[in-house]
Enzyme design. Structure first.
Site, PDB file in Angstrom:
ATOM      1  N   SER A 163       0.258  -4.530   9.509  1.00  0.00           N
ATOM      2  CA  SER A 163       1.261  -4.006  10.298  1.00  0.00           C
ATOM      3  C   SER A 163       1.042  -4.220  11.706  1.00  0.00           C
ATOM      4  CB  SER A 163       1.273  -2.482   9.854  1.00  0.00           C
ATOM      5  OG  SER A 163       2.778  -2.145  10.376  1.00  0.00           O
ATOM      6  N   GLU A 176       9.033  -3.760   1.833  1.00  0.00           N
ATOM      7  CA  GLU A 176       8.483  -3.294   2.984  1.00  0.00           C
ATOM      8  C   GLU A 176       9.052  -1.742   3.540  1.00  0.00           C
ATOM      9  OE1 GLU A 176       5.876  -4.228   4.636  1.00  0.00           O
ATOM     10  OE2 GLU A 176       5.507  -6.320   4.298  1.00  0.00           O
ATOM     11  N   HIS A 187       5.580  -1.131   2.227  1.00  0.00           N
ATOM     12  CA  HIS A 187       4.640  -1.195   3.225  1.00  0.00           C
ATOM     13  C   HIS A 187       3.651  -0.497   3.096  1.00  0.00           C
ATOM     14  CE1 HIS A 187       4.139  -2.495   7.291  1.00  0.00           C
ATOM     15  NE2 HIS A 187       3.836  -1.358   7.810  1.00  0.00           N
TER      16      HIS A 187
END
Length: 503
Positions: A186, A313, A409
């Site tokens: 990320s 995600e 995610h």
């Protein structure tokens, strides 16, 4: 062998496993407060005797509380620390993996249980994790008015300082300073990509692993507007004198108020859906260009790159309430307009997901827009510039009695670290892992170790924009790589540094 000598002094570790020694909370730069606040990281003052390194150092100023990790307490200052896990055998020249944590450049730390390096060290790496300045302390723009001026991207400068510490000291822990891989997820993945584009980081690492890189970066104009809003929320003027006099707690609280304002205001454009207000600033000096720019890709062509993203995600952001709810056709149209998406995107995704609810269509588009497409373009630009590049995606998704277990995610991180049994990982991985999950984790860890060792994770490198990524899944996962049709729909999306709406 549990005591090692660094250039600043000796440190004593502990054994989280019989074959691994861990050294926690080693300072790599001086506390970034007082005279050092908002400046480039300063050297550590050497110490006498042996420093006990059995506990993580304090986390950077933030308001987040994360499962199993310490929270920030005002007054904690020695936040620029790192941690080393190394094989207890003491054999030298072991490949080094340096992990940059994510957290929207605003929260998180190296003390999160998901990032424990014990399993990877047991598999044959020296693992380094570290804290860096976050939020306004690390990425806030401070207007001119001080001599010397306060630099942009202080969080990235901290990361470079940690890498310099690794180059100078990691041999004492059995690591090979000439074989360093920077990895992140990320915001940590985009940080690693930015380091690839920064002259100051040249030569400090050989390879990069980037999971779910998020884009784009920010322009200086947008960073200045964020500062204006944060200063207003703090009840001060946006001057160097007043900003540097404000306490870290005051700036954290003011930043949270700004984020909450965007979240509540549907007329605030893209930040209504993704109220992340800090990030790398393309200032032309410290960060000369966005990682997707031709110059950046050319600068880093000698670095091997392995990228990955998850297939769902943004479902995590919906689950934790960090993104706006889009549940009607009118809201979906407004979302597409706010992000200036090509007209074909929404109908195209509806075709790909004919039975899906509006919320799922929105989450699919937004996840691809924020993470998947940016990550894939990062890989393609690097390959086009002549860099050796590998692509993959995490698609472990299945039905469970308690609901759908999604490849969202952050779900891939415990698998790659071998920490999926941790209590703190249960939410991310959808409950207790089974035998298939552990087998998937062993494969992912093996790919990381192989890539960090030789530059080859075990599959063919990217040779063009149509190449299929390696897919991480279990036998009961549906096919999960990002659909080529979805990539075609997003082909014209611009990832240039974000600017003010009227700029």
């Amino acid at each position: 062998m549990d005591v090692r000598r660094t250039k600043d002094g000796s440190v004593r570790g502990h054994r989280p496993a019989p074959d691994v020694v861990a050294f926690l909370g080693i300072p790599y730069a001086a506390a970034p407060f007082g005279a050092n606040r908002f400046r480039e990281p300063r050297p550590v003052e050497a110490w006498q005797g042996v420093r006990e390194c059995g506990h993580f150092g304090p986390v950077a100023p933030q308001s987040a509380w994360l499962p199993g990790a310490p929270s920030w307490s005002p007054g904690d200052e020695d936040i620029l620390t790192l941690n080393v896990w190394t094989p207890a055998s003491g054999a030298g020249q072991v490949p080094v993996l340096v992990w940059i944590h994510g957290g929207a450049y605003t929260f998180g730390s190296s003390a999160q249980p998901d990032f424990d390096g014990t399993a990877l060290a047991g598999a044959g790496l020296v693992v380094v994790t570290f804290n860096y300045r976050l939020g306004f302390e690390g990425f806030g723009h401070i207007p001119a008015g001080a001599e010397p001026p306060y630099p942009e991207n202080r969080g990235l400068l901290d990361q470079i300082a940690a890498l310099r510490w690794v180059r100078e000291n990691i041999a004492a822990f059995g690591g090979d300073p000439a074989n360093v891989t920077v990895a992140g997820q990320s915001a940590g993945a985009t940080s690693a990509a930015c380091l690839m584009a920064m002259d100051r980081a040249a030569g400090l690492f050989r390879r990069v692993i980037a999971h779910s890189a998020v884009g784009p970066c920010y322009s200086t104009e947008l960073a200045a507007e964020t500062t204006r809003r944060v200063a207003e929320a703090a009840g001060i003027t946006a001057t160097a004198a007043q900003l540097t006099s404000a306490t870290p707690h005051a700036l954290v609280a003011a930043s949270d108020r700004v984020v909450d304002g965007y979240r509540r205001d549907p007329d605030s454009g893209p930040r209504h859906y993704n109220p992340v207000i800090y990030g790398p600033v393309v200032d032309g000096e410290i960060l000369p260009g966005d990682p997707l720019s031709g110059r950046a890709a050319g600068t880093s062509r000698a670095v091997d790159l392995l990228v990955s993203h998850t297939t769902e995600e943004c479902w995590l952001m919906d689950a934790v309430g960090s993104t706006a709810k889009v549940t009607t056709d009118a809201q979906l149209a407004r979302f597409a307009q706010d992000f200036r998406l090509p007209e074909a995107v929404v109908p195209g995704y509806r075709e790909l997901m004919p039975a899906a609810a509006v919320l799922d269509v929105y989450l699919a588009i937004f996840g691809d827009l924020l993470f998947s497409e940016y990550t894939r373009r990062l890989a393609e630009r690097h390959a086009q510039a002549g860099g050796r590049t590998f692509t993959s995606c995490f698609a472990r998704h299945r039905e469970a009695p308690e609901g759908v277990v999604r490849a969202w995610h952050c779900a891939d991180v415990p698998f790659a670290f071998g920490t999926l049994d941790r209590k703190s990982a249960e939410f991310l991985v959808g409950g207790r892992p089974d035998a298939a999950d552990h087998e998937l984790s062993r494969r992912m860890m093996g790919a990381w170790v192989d890539f960090a060792t030789t530059g080859d994770p075990g599959w063919s490198p990217l040779n063009g924009p149509t190449a299929s990524p390696h897919v991480w899944d279990t036998a009961d996962s549906p096919a999960g790589a990002q659909a080529p049709a979805a990539r075609t729909l997003l082909a014209d999306v611009d990832f240039s540094p974000l600017r003010l709406p009227d700029a």
